[in-house]
Motif scaffolding. Structure first.
Motif, short mmCIF file in Angstrom:
data_model
loop_
_atom_site.label_atom_id
_atom_site.label_comp_id
_atom_site.label_asym_id
_atom_site.label_seq_id
_atom_site.Cartn_x
_atom_site.Cartn_y
_atom_site.Cartn_z
N SER A 183 1.95 3.67 -11.76
CA SER A 183 1.10 4.59 -10.97
C SER A 183 -0.29 4.64 -11.58
O SER A 183 -0.49 4.29 -12.74
CB SER A 183 1.73 5.98 -10.95
N GLU B 150 0.85 -1.19 0.00
CA GLU B 150 0.00 0.00 0.00
C GLU B 150 0.89 1.25 0.00
O GLU B 150 1.38 1.69 1.03
CB GLU B 150 -0.92 -0.01 1.22
N ARG C 74 0.23 4.59 -0.65
CA ARG C 74 -0.77 5.63 -0.84
C ARG C 74 -0.45 6.87 -0.01
O ARG C 74 0.11 6.77 1.09
CB ARG C 74 -2.16 5.11 -0.46
N ARG C 75 -0.84 8.00 -0.53
CA ARG C 75 -0.54 9.27 0.12
C ARG C 75 -1.27 9.43 1.45
O ARG C 75 -0.77 10.11 2.37
CB ARG C 75 -0.94 10.42 -0.82
N ASP C 76 -2.45 8.80 1.61
CA ASP C 76 -3.23 8.97 2.83
C ASP C 76 -2.79 8.03 3.95
O ASP C 76 -3.40 8.00 5.02
CB ASP C 76 -4.72 8.78 2.54
N THR C 77 -1.74 7.25 3.73
CA THR C 77 -1.22 6.37 4.77
C THR C 77 -0.41 7.18 5.77
O THR C 77 0.36 8.06 5.37
CB THR C 77 -0.32 5.29 4.13
N GLY D 104 0.88 2.21 -6.84
CA GLY D 104 0.44 3.14 -5.81
C GLY D 104 0.03 4.47 -6.39
O GLY D 104 -0.07 4.64 -7.61
N ASP D 105 -0.22 5.45 -5.48
CA ASP D 105 -0.62 6.79 -5.91
C ASP D 105 0.50 7.47 -6.69
O ASP D 105 1.69 7.28 -6.39
CB ASP D 105 -0.95 7.66 -4.69
#
Length: 456
Positions: free
Chosen positions: A456, A375, A377-380, A419-420
């Motif tokens: 991406s 994962e 991701r930027r929100d992690t 990922g992002d």
């Protein structure tokens, strides 16, 4: 032309004189059993100390008929080596440092197998894993209570250019002049340079008990034989326990230029330091290199900012082309560590107060499925994103130099990292910079072929 070999018997010096009958039985059946194969692989790597080889499989193939048999005698243990690399011997006698490291490997592999076989290790909890690492280090006589903090961990590449290597020696020399000890991954490149520099400095200061601690694991030691300066070798069971050992016994860390493995180590430590529980804990961390490596360090710094944020960038200091300042800043940082631990009555020899979660402790198997499932991701939360980025680089290291990873890439093609875009674009740029700077080139004369694909 086949590599020159010898047949010889050796006995331990200083440790590992006695094994139980069960331990000997697990290790003595030539050609069978996972414990035997593991020890054979590590023993062969140690006997190749000094060889400029970075491919575990090529070493195993060059000495395919190498065998080691463990014999329990009335007076202790003896190793019978057949078709062993001749370079490990001088006039028929094994070089002392090689002999010591050979029996260190036996000690650690036997102890690890014994702890797991008898279910003495609790690997189901974070505290249990930390306790296991503690016992592995204590069994290796690595932990020295009552000594003020002065163990400096040096991380960096094994295949660096000559200027970077000489710079790492200069930094090591300045550390040694200040009576600081050196801990590295025990191989070549940056893992050797600081130790070599410190050796001369310790001699100047008449330091007779200097420590050159090398921490490794089976998958790494097979590709990167220990350098001969190491006077304490510890083989941890896997990369995660090796990394935890570094940050538990080390009082400060210096990061030199490197490649994917160095990025893995850097992200591992940053992820831990970013945990809220570690916010106030002092841990001196310096990124340094010669002026010619300034772009590399800046790229790494920008990658951290783009993925983990500005808070992560505050956890380390960047010093370019100034070994004296590096050593002085580290010495100052170690004084802060000592004050902090004295106030909290914490041990100097093992950093118990550092919070390490299971995301950083559980072994990561770099299969194609696991790599694609990371994962990114930027929100992690930053400390968890750092853990996953660390795993991504760990997989790339495996695909580059570890036998199992190399075979997976040959069979299934490159890993896919997904990922992002905000994460994958700086990741792809950093990896491409490593390739362009030949920081992931295997030193066998061939051009580097990426074992990964960034999507991406």
């Amino acid at each position: 032309m086949p590599a020159p070999t010898v047949n010889v018997s050796v006995t331990p010096r200083g440790s590992m004189e006695i094994l139980s009958q069960r331990e000997v039985r697990n290790l003595s059946e030539v050609g069978s059993g996972s414990t035997y194969q593991l020890f054979r692989q590590c023993a062969l790597a140690i006997l190749n100390t000094g060889a400029r080889v970075d491919d575990a499989r090529s070493i195993l193939e060059a000495y395919a008929d190498f065998e080691v048999e463990i014999r329990q005698l009335d007076r202790g243990v003896r190793l019978d080596l057949r078709n062993a690399p001749a370079d490990a011997f001088v006039d028929g006698h094994m070089i002392s440092s090689v002999r010591e490291m050979l029996f260190s490997a036996l000690r650690d592999i036997v102890y690890t197998e014994s702890e797991l076989h008898n279910n003495r290790a609790d690997l189901s909890t974070s505290s249990g894993i930390t306790d296991y690492v503690f016992h592995l280090l204590r069994n290796a006589r690595t932990l020295t209570p009552g000594v003020e903090p002065k163990m400096v961990v040096c991380w960096g590449g094994h295949s660096i250019n000559e200027e970077e290597y000489k710079y790492s020696k200069r930094v090591g020399h300045e550390l040694g002049l200040r009576n600081l000890n050196i801990c590295t991954g025990c191989g070549p490149g940056v893992m050797k340079g600081p130790m070599k520099g410190a050796t001369i400095a310790h001699a100047k200061q008449r330091v007779l008990d200097a420590r050159y601690l090398g921490l490794t694991e089976p998958g790494i030691i097979a590709a990167e034989a220990p350098n001969p300066i190491v006077n304490e070798l510890v083989i941890l069971p896997d990369i995660e326990k090796r990394l935890e050992a570094f940050i538990r016994v080390g009082h400060g860390i210096i990061i030199f230029p490197g490649g994917a493995g160095t990025a893995e180590e850097f992200l591992y430590l940053l992820g831990i330091l970013l945990h809220p529980d570690n916010a106030e804990l002092p841990f001196p961390l310096i990124l340094t290199g010669p002026r010619s490596s300034a772009n590399y360090i800046q790229q790494l710094h920008e990658f951290v900012g783009a993925t983990l944020g500005e808070q992560a960038q505050t956890r380390y200091e960047i010093i370019i082309e100034d070994p004296v300042r590096v050593a002085r800043r580290m010495k100052q940082g170690l004084a802060e560590v000592e004050h902090f631990r004295r106030e909290r009555n914490d041990a100097f020899h093992f950093n118990w107060l550092l919070r390490v979660e299971q995301d950083f402790q559980l072994p990561f198997d770099p299969t194609h499925e696991n790599m694609a499932a990371l994962e990114l991701r930027r929100d992690t939360p930053p400390h968890l994103l750092a853990a996953n980025l660390r795993r991504a680089f760990s997989g790339i290291v495996a695909g580059n130099v570890k036998e199992h990873g190399i075979r997976l890439i040959e069979e299934y093609g490159p890993y896919e990292l997904r990922g992002d875009a905000q994460i994958m674009q700086p990741l792809g740029a950093l990896l491409q910079a490593f390739v362009d700077q030949q920081r992931m080139k295997i030193p066998n004369g061939e051009a580097y072929r990426p074992c990964y694909r960034v999507v991406s």
